[in-house]
Write a protein that holds these residues in place. Structure first.
Motif, PDB file in Angstrom:
ATOM      1  N   THR A   8      53.793 -98.687  12.005  1.00  0.00           N
ATOM      2  CA  THR A   8      53.134 -99.863  12.572  1.00  0.00           C
ATOM      3  C   THR A   8      51.936-100.205  11.712  1.00  0.00           C
ATOM      4  OG1 THR A   8      52.054-100.770  14.534  1.00  0.00           O
ATOM      5  CG2 THR A   8      51.718 -98.441  14.107  1.00  0.00           C
ATOM      6  N   ARG A   9      51.626-101.450  11.621  1.00  0.00           N
ATOM      7  CA  ARG A   9      50.448-101.869  10.859  1.00  0.00           C
ATOM      8  C   ARG A   9      49.248-101.917  11.788  1.00  0.00           C
ATOM      9  NH1 ARG A   9      51.013-101.301   5.777  1.00  0.00           N
ATOM     10  NH2 ARG A   9      49.834-103.130   5.178  1.00  0.00           N
ATOM     11  N   LEU A  10      48.165-101.234  11.380  1.00  0.00           N
ATOM     12  CA  LEU A  10      46.983-101.196  12.228  1.00  0.00           C
ATOM     13  C   LEU A  10      46.101-102.404  11.944  1.00  0.00           C
ATOM     14  CD1 LEU A  10      45.991 -97.456  11.796  1.00  0.00           C
ATOM     15  CD2 LEU A  10      47.491 -98.498  13.503  1.00  0.00           C
ATOM     16  N   VAL A  11      45.448-102.889  12.970  1.00  0.00           N
ATOM     17  CA  VAL A  11      44.461-103.956  12.820  1.00  0.00           C
ATOM     18  C   VAL A  11      43.113-103.321  13.046  1.00  0.00           C
ATOM     19  CG1 VAL A  11      43.700-106.203  13.627  1.00  0.00           C
ATOM     20  CG2 VAL A  11      46.117-105.624  13.711  1.00  0.00           C
ATOM     21  N   LEU A  12      42.355-103.117  11.996  1.00  0.00           N
ATOM     22  CA  LEU A  12      41.117-102.348  12.078  1.00  0.00           C
ATOM     23  C   LEU A  12      39.906-103.265  11.951  1.00  0.00           C
ATOM     24  CD1 LEU A  12      42.143 -99.423   9.730  1.00  0.00           C
ATOM     25  CD2 LEU A  12      42.296 -99.564  12.207  1.00  0.00           C
ATOM     26  N   VAL A  13      38.895-102.955  12.719  1.00  0.00           N
ATOM     27  CA  VAL A  13      37.668-103.731  12.670  1.00  0.00           C
ATOM     28  C   VAL A  13      36.705-103.010  11.735  1.00  0.00           C
ATOM     29  CG1 VAL A  13      35.864-104.816  14.054  1.00  0.00           C
ATOM     30  CG2 VAL A  13      38.099-104.367  15.065  1.00  0.00           C
ATOM     31  N   VAL A  14      36.854-103.283  10.451  1.00  0.00           N
ATOM     32  CA  VAL A  14      36.099-102.555   9.442  1.00  0.00           C
ATOM     33  C   VAL A  14      34.604-102.805   9.585  1.00  0.00           C
ATOM     34  CG1 VAL A  14      35.775-102.218   6.961  1.00  0.00           C
ATOM     35  CG2 VAL A  14      38.055-102.670   7.881  1.00  0.00           C
ATOM     36  N   SER A  15      34.224-104.004  10.009  1.00  0.00           N
ATOM     37  CA  SER A  15      32.804-104.335  10.110  1.00  0.00           C
ATOM     38  C   SER A  15      32.080-103.425  11.082  1.00  0.00           C
ATOM     39  CB  SER A  15      32.637-105.792  10.546  1.00  0.00           C
ATOM     40  OG  SER A  15      33.258-106.008  11.799  1.00  0.00           O
ATOM     41  N   ILE A  16      32.783-102.931  12.098  1.00  0.00           N
ATOM     42  CA  ILE A  16      32.163-102.019  13.046  1.00  0.00           C
ATOM     43  C   ILE A  16      31.770-100.745  12.328  1.00  0.00           C
ATOM     44  CG2 ILE A  16      32.518-100.652  15.141  1.00  0.00           C
ATOM     45  CD1 ILE A  16      34.406-102.806  16.128  1.00  0.00           C
ATOM     46  N   TRP A  17      32.721-100.259  11.521  1.00  0.00           N
ATOM     47  CA  TRP A  17      32.464 -99.038  10.751  1.00  0.00           C
ATOM     48  C   TRP A  17      31.290 -99.208   9.806  1.00  0.00           C
ATOM     49  CZ3 TRP A  17      33.723 -94.012  10.236  1.00  0.00           C
ATOM     50  CH2 TRP A  17      33.498 -93.415   9.004  1.00  0.00           C
ATOM     51  N   SER A 226      42.104 -89.396   9.780  1.00  0.00           N
ATOM     52  CA  SER A 226      40.713 -89.834   9.797  1.00  0.00           C
ATOM     53  C   SER A 226      40.626 -91.353   9.712  1.00  0.00           C
ATOM     54  CB  SER A 226      39.976 -89.225   8.610  1.00  0.00           C
ATOM     55  OG  SER A 226      40.549 -89.723   7.392  1.00  0.00           O
ATOM     56  N   PHE A 227      39.407 -91.861   9.749  1.00  0.00           N
ATOM     57  CA  PHE A 227      39.235 -93.296   9.592  1.00  0.00           C
ATOM     58  C   PHE A 227      39.672 -93.741   8.200  1.00  0.00           C
ATOM     59  CE2 PHE A 227      37.018 -97.284   8.864  1.00  0.00           C
ATOM     60  CZ  PHE A 227      37.302 -97.969  10.028  1.00  0.00           C
ATOM     61  N   GLY A 228      39.428 -92.904   7.186  1.00  0.00           N
ATOM     62  CA  GLY A 228      39.882 -93.249   5.845  1.00  0.00           C
ATOM     63  C   GLY A 228      41.384 -93.368   5.762  1.00  0.00           C
ATOM     64  N   VAL A 229      42.105 -92.499   6.471  1.00  0.00           N
ATOM     65  CA  VAL A 229      43.565 -92.601   6.516  1.00  0.00           C
ATOM     66  C   VAL A 229      43.972 -93.874   7.239  1.00  0.00           C
ATOM     67  CG1 VAL A 229      45.668 -91.532   7.426  1.00  0.00           C
ATOM     68  CG2 VAL A 229      43.907 -90.115   6.345  1.00  0.00           C
ATOM     69  N   ALA A 230      43.280 -94.181   8.338  1.00  0.00           N
ATOM     70  CA  ALA A 230      43.588 -95.411   9.073  1.00  0.00           C
ATOM     71  C   ALA A 230      43.415 -96.637   8.186  1.00  0.00           C
ATOM     72  CB  ALA A 230      42.703 -95.520  10.313  1.00  0.00           C
ATOM     73  N   LEU A 231      42.367 -96.637   7.356  1.00  0.00           N
ATOM     74  CA  LEU A 231      42.192 -97.748   6.418  1.00  0.00           C
ATOM     75  C   LEU A 231      43.340 -97.801   5.417  1.00  0.00           C
ATOM     76  CD1 LEU A 231      38.362 -97.620   5.596  1.00  0.00           C
ATOM     77  CD2 LEU A 231      39.566 -99.332   6.962  1.00  0.00           C
ATOM     78  N   VAL A 233      46.411 -96.820   5.947  1.00  0.00           N
ATOM     79  CA  VAL A 233      47.577 -97.351   6.648  1.00  0.00           C
ATOM     80  C   VAL A 233      47.515 -98.868   6.699  1.00  0.00           C
ATOM     81  CG1 VAL A 233      48.784 -97.403   8.870  1.00  0.00           C
ATOM     82  CG2 VAL A 233      47.856 -95.254   8.013  1.00  0.00           C
ATOM     83  N   GLN A 234      46.310 -99.387   6.887  1.00  0.00           N
ATOM     84  CA  GLN A 234      46.140-100.835   6.993  1.00  0.00           C
ATOM     85  C   GLN A 234      46.263-101.537   5.642  1.00  0.00           C
ATOM     86  OE1 GLN A 234      45.920-103.074   9.205  1.00  0.00           O
ATOM     87  NE2 GLN A 234      45.089-104.825   8.091  1.00  0.00           N
ATOM     88  N   SER A 235      45.567-101.004   4.629  1.00  0.00           N
ATOM     89  CA  SER A 235      45.443-101.759   3.379  1.00  0.00           C
ATOM     90  C   SER A 235      46.068-101.069   2.179  1.00  0.00           C
ATOM     91  CB  SER A 235      43.958-102.035   3.084  1.00  0.00           C
ATOM     92  OG  SER A 235      43.213-100.829   3.061  1.00  0.00           O
ATOM     93  N   GLY A 236      46.667 -99.892   2.379  1.00  0.00           N
ATOM     94  CA  GLY A 236      47.340 -99.206   1.288  1.00  0.00           C
ATOM     95  C   GLY A 236      46.529 -98.048   0.731  1.00  0.00           C
ATOM     96  N   PHE A 237      47.240 -97.092   0.154  1.00  0.00           N
ATOM     97  CA  PHE A 237      46.634 -95.945  -0.505  1.00  0.00           C
ATOM     98  C   PHE A 237      46.750 -96.138  -2.017  1.00  0.00           C
ATOM     99  CE2 PHE A 237      48.149 -94.479   3.616  1.00  0.00           C
ATOM    100  CZ  PHE A 237      47.090 -93.711   4.085  1.00  0.00           C
TER     101      PHE A 237
END
Length: 475
Positions: A8-17, A226-231, A233-237
Motif C-alpha cells: 500500500t502507498r502511505l500518505v505521510l505528513v512530512v511537515s509534522i515530522w 521506523s519513520f525513515g522506512v515509512a518515508l 515506502v512513500q517516496s522510494g529507497f
C-alpha cells in the motif's frame, strides 16, 4: 535494510515530522577500569594505530573508512573473508547481479556520501510494480489466503502518526524515564489498542527476521519499521545503480588495503584508560594490535566476545540479550511468473502472520526464473541443510496453489544469524538501554552496530557518524 515490500502507498505528513524538535541520544559517561592483563607480547611486534575497529559489517566498515578520511590511522578486523556483513550479492553465469542480503537504503546524507566517496552511483528503488502482483499463500499447504480486511491506508496512517510521537527512536535508544507505555507493550497488545489489524501485513513484511513477532516489545517493531522506512515506502529507497550493493564493500576493502585483517578473530584483549591491546589470530599467524581507541561493531553477545576482557557490567548487560535467526537465498523457481511475488501468510494464524521457521517471501529478481527467498528461523538455530530443505518444501507447496513449479534449485545461501538482539520489555522499562549506552567510552572502547540502533545500514551510518564526531574524536 533487508526486504521492503509495498502493498500500500502511505500518505505521510512530512511537515509534522520536520516541525518536531528532538534531542540526540547521550552516549553516557566513562566507567572505571577493572581489567587485568590477559596476555603478553613485546610492543615491537605490534601494529600501532589510532583506532582498531572490530567487525567489518555496515557500521564497522563505515567507521574505518571515515576514520581514515578524517586523518586517523586505523586497522579493521573481520572474521569473514570479505567485508559487508549482511550485504550479499550473487552473480549468475552471465555476470548479472542479484542482491540477496541488504537491498535498499534510506535516503540520508550519510548513505549518499558513503557511496559518493567510492564514486558508486545510486538509483531509486520502487517496489510498487511487484507488490501489485502479490499472491498470498500459506506455504505449509499451498492454501490461498485473502488480503487484509479493513482500510490498510488508514491503519498505516495511524501507525505513522504514533511513530511521530517518538522521534528519538530515529537516532538510537535514548529512551525517556519512565519509558512510554506504548513502547513496552507487546506488538499484539499494541495492535489491539490502536486498531491496527489492517496494517499488520505491511508492517510484518518490512519487519523480518524476528521470532514470535506478536510477543516482541513494540519498540523493536518501531525501530525496524521506523519513520525513515515509512518515508521510503512513500517516496522510494536508494540502491546502487548496478544493483550490486556488494560493490560498495569491495571498494572499501580495496581502499583499506593492508589495514584490513580478513578471516581474523580476537584471541585476547587488554583495555585500559590509556588504550587497547588486541591479539588477533589470522591465517598467517597471530598479530598484536596496539590502539589508542577501540570500536566494537559486532553483535555484543557473550558467545561472540569470549576472548574479550569484559568487565562485570559489560558481562551482565550483554548476557541479557537474546537473538533470532535469519537466512537468505537465491533460487531458481521456474513456474512462477517473474512479475509475481509470493507472500507466505498463515491461513489459521492471527493477522495471517506466517509460521516460523519458514519462508517470508519469494521475490522475483531482474533475471527470469530467479527469485530471492527470505527465511526466518525464529528462535531456532537451524543448519544450512535444514533451511534449504524447508525453503524447497515451501516452494513445492506452490503446486497446490496452481503454479507449475519445477524442483527448486538453491543458487546462493546467506546465514545472517545471530540476527535481531533483544531484551524483555521489563528490562527496557528498567533502563536497560540507558545502562547499555553508559558503556560508550569505558576503557576507550566505543560500540556501534544493529544492537546499538537498528537493522538499517543507512541509519547505522548516521549513528556511527555521530558516535565518531561526538565521542571518539572528543574523548
Amino acid at each position: 535494510m533487508f526486504f521492503p515490500v509495498d502493498p500500500t502507498r502511505l500518505v505521510l505528513v512530512v511537515s509534522i515530522w520536520l516541525g518536531l524538535a528532538f534531542s540526540l541520544p547521550s552516549f553516557g559517561p566513562n566507567l572505571d577500569d577493572d581489567t587485568e592483563s590477559t596476555f603478553g607480547k613485546e610492543p615491537s611486534d605490534a601494529i600501532t594505530r589510532d583506532v582498531c575497529v572490530i567487525g567489518g559489517g555496515a557500521a564497522g566498515t563505515y567507521a574505518a573508512i571515515r576514520l581514515r578520511e578524517l586523518g586517523r590511522s586505523v586497522v579493521l578486523v573481520e572474521r569473514e573473508e570479505q567485508l559487508g556483513g549482511h550485504t550479499r550479492t550473487y552473480y549468475d553465469p552471465e555476470g548479472r547481479p542479484i542482491d540477496y542480503g541488504v537491498w535498499v537504503y534510506q535516503n540520508n546524507t550519510e548513505a549518499s556520501n558513503f557511496f559518493a566517496h567510492f564514486n558508486i552511483p545510486l538509483t531509486g528503488q520502487d517496489f510498487s510494480r511487484i507488490s501489485e502482483g502479490s499472491q498470498r499463500i500459506d506455504l505449509r499447504t499451498g492454501q490461498r489466503v485473502p488480503p487484509p480486511s479493513g482500510n490498510v491506508t488508514d491503519a498505516m496512517m495511524r501507525y505513522v502518526q504514533i511513530l511521530l510521537q517518538y522521534p528519538y527512536l530515529s537516532d538510537g535508544w535514548d529512551l525517556p524515564d519512565p519509558v512510554p507505555e506504548d513502547l513496552v507493550l507487546s506488538f499484539r497488545e499494541f495492535i489491539e489498542k490502536h486498531d491496527l489489524g489492517a496494517a499488520v501485513e505491511t508492517i510484518t513484511l518490512y519487519v523480518q527476521g524476528l521470532g514470535d513477532i506478536l510477543s516482541y516489545p513494540m519498540v523493536y517493531i518501531m525501530k525496524y519499521f521506523s519513520f525513515g522506512v515509512a518515508l521510503g515506502v512513500q517516496s522510494g529507497f536508494s540502491t546502487s545503480a548496478s544493483r550490486a550493493n556488494g560493490e560498495l564493500f569491495q571498494a572499501a576493502r580495496n581502499e583499506l588495503g593492508d589495514d584490513v585483517l580478513l578471516s581474523a578473530t580476537v584471541a585476547g584483549m587488554e583495555r585500559s584508560d590509556s588504550g587497547a591491546r588486541i591479539l588477533v589470530a589470522t591465517p598467517s599467524g597471530d598479530v598484536l594490535i596496539e590502539a589508542d581507541k577501540l570500536i566494537i561493531a559486532i553483535p555484543p553477545l557473550l558467545k561472540q566476545l569470549e576472548n574479550f576482557d569484559l568487565n562485570d557490567q559489560e558481562r551482565e548487560l550483554f548476557g541479557q540479550f537474546g537473538n533470532s535467526y535469519y537466512y537468505t537465498t537465491v533460487l531458481n523457481l521456474s513456474g512462477v511468473p517473474n512479475e509475481v511475488q509470493i507472500l507466505n501468510r498463515g491461513a489459521d494464524t492471527p493477522y495471517n502472520i506466517p509460521v516460523m521457521p519458514g519462508t517470508y517471501v519469494f521475490y522475483p529478481s531482474q533475471i527470469q526464473t530467479l527469485f530471492t527467498g527470505f527465511f526466518g528461523g525464529g528462535s531456532q538455530n537451524m543448519t544450512e541443510d535444514e533451511v534449504i530443505q524447508t525453503i524447497k518444501d515451501n516452494a513445492l507447496q506452490l503446486r497446490n496453489a496452481g503454479f507449475d513449479v519445477a524442483d527448486p534449485e538453491i543458487l546462493a545461501y546467506g546465514n545472517h544469524s545471530p540476527f535481531n538482539l533483544f531484551v524483555p520489555a521489563e528490562a527496557i522499562a528498567r533502563g536497560f538501554y540507558r545502562n547499555l549506552y553508559s558503556l560508550q567510552g569505558n576503557r576507550r572502547t566505543y560500540y556501534t552496530g544493529a544492537a546499538w540502533h537498528a537493522h538499517d545500514s543507512a541509519a547505522l551510518w548516521k549513528f556511527t557518524e555521530r558516535l565518531l564526531n561526538e565521542r571518539v574524536f572528543v574523548d
